[in-house]
Design a protein around this motif. Structure first.
Motif, PDB file in Angstrom:
ATOM      1  N   UNK A 305       0.936  -1.215   0.045  1.00 30.83           N
ATOM      2  CA  UNK A 305       0.002  -0.129  -0.024  1.00 30.83           C
ATOM      3  C   UNK A 305       0.902   1.423  -0.071  1.00 30.83           C
ATOM      4  N   UNK A 306       1.845   1.352   0.722  1.00 29.44           N
ATOM      5  CA  UNK A 306       2.455   2.404   0.880  1.00 29.44           C
ATOM      6  C   UNK A 306       3.252   2.858  -0.382  1.00 29.44           C
ATOM      7  N   UNK A 307       3.669   1.788  -1.110  1.00 29.65           N
ATOM      8  CA  UNK A 307       4.425   2.130  -2.462  1.00 29.65           C
ATOM      9  C   UNK A 307       3.341   2.488  -3.606  1.00 29.65           C
ATOM     10  N   UNK A 308       2.051   1.803  -3.444  1.00 32.13           N
ATOM     11  CA  UNK A 308       1.097   2.193  -4.238  1.00 32.13           C
ATOM     12  C   UNK A 308       0.651   3.587  -4.227  1.00 32.13           C
ATOM     13  N   UNK A 309       0.913   4.041  -3.183  1.00 38.71           N
ATOM     14  CA  UNK A 309       0.476   5.592  -2.871  1.00 38.71           C
ATOM     15  C   UNK A 309       1.832   6.452  -3.599  1.00 38.71           C
ATOM     16  N   UNK A 310       2.732   6.036  -3.695  1.00 35.00           N
ATOM     17  CA  UNK A 310       4.012   6.805  -4.372  1.00 35.00           C
ATOM     18  C   UNK A 310       3.886   6.935  -5.939  1.00 35.00           C
ATOM     19  N   UNK A 311       2.871   6.215  -6.512  1.00 36.81           N
ATOM     20  CA  UNK A 311       2.828   6.074  -8.061  1.00 36.81           C
ATOM     21  C   UNK A 311       2.768   7.671  -8.612  1.00 36.81           C
ATOM     22  N   UNK A 312       3.342   7.875  -9.746  1.00 33.83           N
ATOM     23  CA  UNK A 312       3.098   9.301 -10.134  1.00 33.83           C
ATOM     24  C   UNK A 312       1.763   9.667 -10.240  1.00 33.83           C
ATOM     25  N   UNK A 313       0.809   8.916 -10.582  1.00 31.76           N
ATOM     26  CA  UNK A 313      -0.499   9.316 -10.539  1.00 31.76           C
ATOM     27  C   UNK A 313      -1.182  10.045  -9.439  1.00 31.76           C
ATOM     28  N   UNK A 314      -0.551   9.394  -8.293  1.00 31.53           N
ATOM     29  CA  UNK A 314      -1.028   9.789  -6.749  1.00 31.53           C
ATOM     30  C   UNK A 314      -0.252  11.174  -6.751  1.00 31.53           C
ATOM     31  N   UNK A 315       0.863  11.395  -6.784  1.00 30.30           N
ATOM     32  CA  UNK A 315       1.908  12.502  -6.653  1.00 30.30           C
ATOM     33  C   UNK A 315       1.128  13.605  -7.547  1.00 30.30           C
ATOM     34  N   UNK A 316       0.708  13.535  -8.513  1.00 31.48           N
ATOM     35  CA  UNK A 316       0.215  14.506  -9.456  1.00 31.48           C
ATOM     36  C   UNK A 316      -0.992  15.007  -9.023  1.00 31.48           C
ATOM     37  N   UNK A 317      -1.739  14.419  -8.267  1.00 33.39           N
ATOM     38  CA  UNK A 317      -2.866  14.855  -7.446  1.00 33.39           C
ATOM     39  C   UNK A 317      -2.301  15.846  -6.232  1.00 33.39           C
ATOM     40  N   UNK A 318      -1.371  15.780  -5.791  1.00 29.40           N
ATOM     41  CA  UNK A 318      -0.716  16.550  -4.723  1.00 29.40           C
ATOM     42  C   UNK A 318      -0.083  17.696  -4.952  1.00 29.40           C
ATOM     43  N   UNK A 319       0.283  18.089  -6.282  1.00 36.16           N
ATOM     44  CA  UNK A 319       0.896  19.265  -6.944  1.00 36.16           C
ATOM     45  C   UNK A 319      -0.075  20.579  -6.546  1.00 36.16           C
ATOM     46  N   UNK A 320       0.656  21.383  -6.181  1.00 39.65           N
ATOM     47  CA  UNK A 320       0.050  22.752  -5.630  1.00 39.65           C
ATOM     48  C   UNK A 320      -0.721  23.482  -6.869  1.00 39.65           C
ATOM     49  N   UNK A 321      -1.913  23.411  -7.165  1.00 37.36           N
ATOM     50  CA  UNK A 321      -2.586  24.130  -8.420  1.00 37.36           C
ATOM     51  C   UNK A 321      -2.919  25.448  -8.187  1.00 37.36           C
ATOM     52  N   UNK A 322      -2.871  25.800  -6.910  1.00 34.98           N
ATOM     53  CA  UNK A 322      -2.965  27.083  -6.751  1.00 34.98           C
ATOM     54  C   UNK A 322      -1.915  27.963  -6.944  1.00 34.98           C
ATOM     55  N   UNK A 323      -0.628  27.677  -6.827  1.00 38.37           N
ATOM     56  CA  UNK A 323       0.408  28.052  -7.528  1.00 38.37           C
ATOM     57  C   UNK A 323       0.506  28.056  -8.985  1.00 38.37           C
ATOM     58  N   UNK A 324       0.128  27.237  -9.605  1.00 41.64           N
ATOM     59  CA  UNK A 324       0.110  26.856 -10.899  1.00 41.64           C
ATOM     60  C   UNK A 324      -0.893  28.123 -11.646  1.00 41.64           C
ATOM     61  N   UNK A 325      -2.140  28.031 -10.855  1.00 41.65           N
ATOM     62  CA  UNK A 325      -3.100  28.968 -11.343  1.00 41.65           C
ATOM     63  C   UNK A 325      -2.792  30.400 -11.012  1.00 41.65           C
TER      64      UNK A 325
END
Length: 475
Positions: A305-325
């Protein structure tokens, strides 16, 4: 209509600066400001359209036939072709930012920065500051100031637990990244523009601007050094960034680091080799990193489980979108202001009323802390030709405008480093602002004067070097 656009920009800028008082997120303000400026610009299409089209024809970017069609419906032309041109450039920057942030976050998540942490860490805050500044300066010349800032903020989160201390280091990362990008032909968007057009050569920009850039970083760093006390405590596992509980093996960590950071270093070469925009290189690196991490997780850690959460698809969801916007809103707002011709007028006014290249370029650098330095440099490039020997023979004052002349070198330095004066004056500042949640006012109080000191010292040294030192050497 120009007055209305400038008013919206200034009011929006003030709201961003006073975010800590208004409690309104800067991303929302920036987006509203950018869209409102473009709505007002399109409402004044009859005023701006003919002028813009005329300039495009004069510069050879639009044919007479196309211009005639565009003039029939200026509003349609501005809302489609003109806007698409601007937003295309903005989206390239946004995609680059998103890709680079995901790459760096992935490397950090899987422990890729572990050996960097070990190499840099020292409990002495003064020694650590100089290590961080030097690494930032060098990386910025190789990568670019925005990517370097993302990398270094992630490194700092693995090095320093105390938020207040880390913010001081982050402020110096902004200054060092902009200074490092100024002397390299690929370190900043503006130097790339000047380099590609032939205003400066690779050897010329490095030899001409290296020393002022170093001074621009060193002066603030010396001052900040005296404010640092105590010892540096590293964050505990899982705190402030990478989670040591999900580290790959040493081989896996090194592979991820090489693919991630090594790939980012390769991006400028990818651009030169293929002529594709830099964001394509970043996305290529992200795809390779994505495949590599999926393969390692699938083979070695399938179902954990801990490695499954480290997939890139999960990491993308944690990118700070407010900075990008926020970045998106700022860029489209500045483009709207540039489309009114205000920046070009400002450049011409400086030239006509002042004339001195040191004052003109110093002002350009100062303005770049408020508005994007790209349109400022583009306006300067449009105002002055690259002088040849015949032009210099006819007018000796044009010697400052030959390739690697004083004007072009100083323009590269000022446009590249002036953005450090305010935190939203450069891509590096905006990125650090978002990642470390630094407020506009905090940076203004703690680092703006330091950035000005380094900026003025760099210009002063360039003047001394070109006016006094060379005169002493060559008599």
């Amino acid at each position: 209509m120009t007055t209305a656009i400038i008013t919206v920009f200034v009011v929006g800028y003030l709201c961003i600066a006073l975010e800590s008082l208004t409690r309104i997120n800067k991303a929302g303000v920036a987006l509203f400001m950018g869209i409102a400026c473009w709505v007002l610009l399109l409402m004044g299409a009859a005023e701006y359209g003919p002028v813009i089209i005329e300039k495009l024809v004069a510069s050879g970017l639009m044919t007479e036939g196309h211009a005639a069609e565009a003039l029939k419906d200026c509003a349609h032309y501005m809302s489609t072709e003109l806007f698409h041109g601007y937003i295309g450039e903005v989206c390239q920057t946004i995609l680059f930012l998103m890709g680079a942030m995901t790459v760096v976050e992935t490397v950090d998540r899987h422990g890729g920065f572990s050996f960097v942490k070990s190499a840099l860490y020292t409990p002495n805050p003064k020694a650590l500051l100089w290590k961080v500044c030097c690494m930032t300066f060098i990386l910025s010349a190789t990568l670019d100031n925005m990517t370097t800032s993302i990398v270094m903020v992630m490194v700092l989160k693995n090095l320093i637990a105390d938020k207040a201390t880390r913010m001081k280091f982050a402020g110096m990362v902004i200054i060092a990244a902009n200074a490092g990008g100024a002397f390299s032909p690929i370190g900043d968007v503006t130097t790339i523009m000047l380099w590609i057009k032939g205003c400066v050569s690779t050897t010329g920009i490095i030899t001409g601007i290296l020393t002022p850039s170093i001074i621009c970083m060193v002066i603030p760093a010396i001052i900040v050094t005296f404010t640092l006390k105590g010892r540096i405590e590293a964050p505990a596992d899982g705190e402030n960034g990478g989670d040591d509980r999900v580290l790959f093996s040493p081989f896996g960590r090194n592979l991820i680091f090489v693919l991630g950071v090594g790939g980012l270093i390769f991006v400028p070469f990818f651009h030169n080799l293929t002529d594709l925009p830099p964001f394509m290189g970043v996305l290529l690196i992200l795809s390779l990193l994505w495949i590599a991490t999926e393969t390692i997780i699938g083979i070695c850690h399938h179902g954990q489980t801990e490695y499954e959460k480290s997939r890139v698809s999960s990491i993308i969801s944690r990118i700070d979108m407010s900075t990008i916007l926020f970045f998106l809103g700022i860029l489209i707002a500045v483009d709207a202001v540039a489309a009114t011709g205000t920046l070009e007028w400002l450049g011409k006014w400086l030239n006509d009323s002042v004339g001195n290249i040191y004052i003109v370029n110093s002002a350009v650098g100062a303005f770049s802390s408020v508005v994007d330095n790209v349109p400022l440099v583009a306006s300067a490039m449009g105002m002055y030709p690259i002088a040849d020997s015949a032009m210099v023979a006819a007018d000796p004052t044009m010697a400052d405008y030959v390739q690697d002349g004083l004007f072009w070198e100083l323009l590269a330095f000022c446009a590249g480093t002036g953005g450090s004066i305010l935190i939203i004056g450069s891509a590096a500042g905006v990125v650090v602002m978002g990642l470390e949640k630094i407020s506009f006012i905090w940076y203004l109080k703690n680092f703006s004067l330091l950035a000005i000191a380094g900026y003025v010292a760099g210009i002063a040294w360039y003047w001394f070097e070109k006016t006094i030192l060379l005169g002493l050497i060559f008599g």
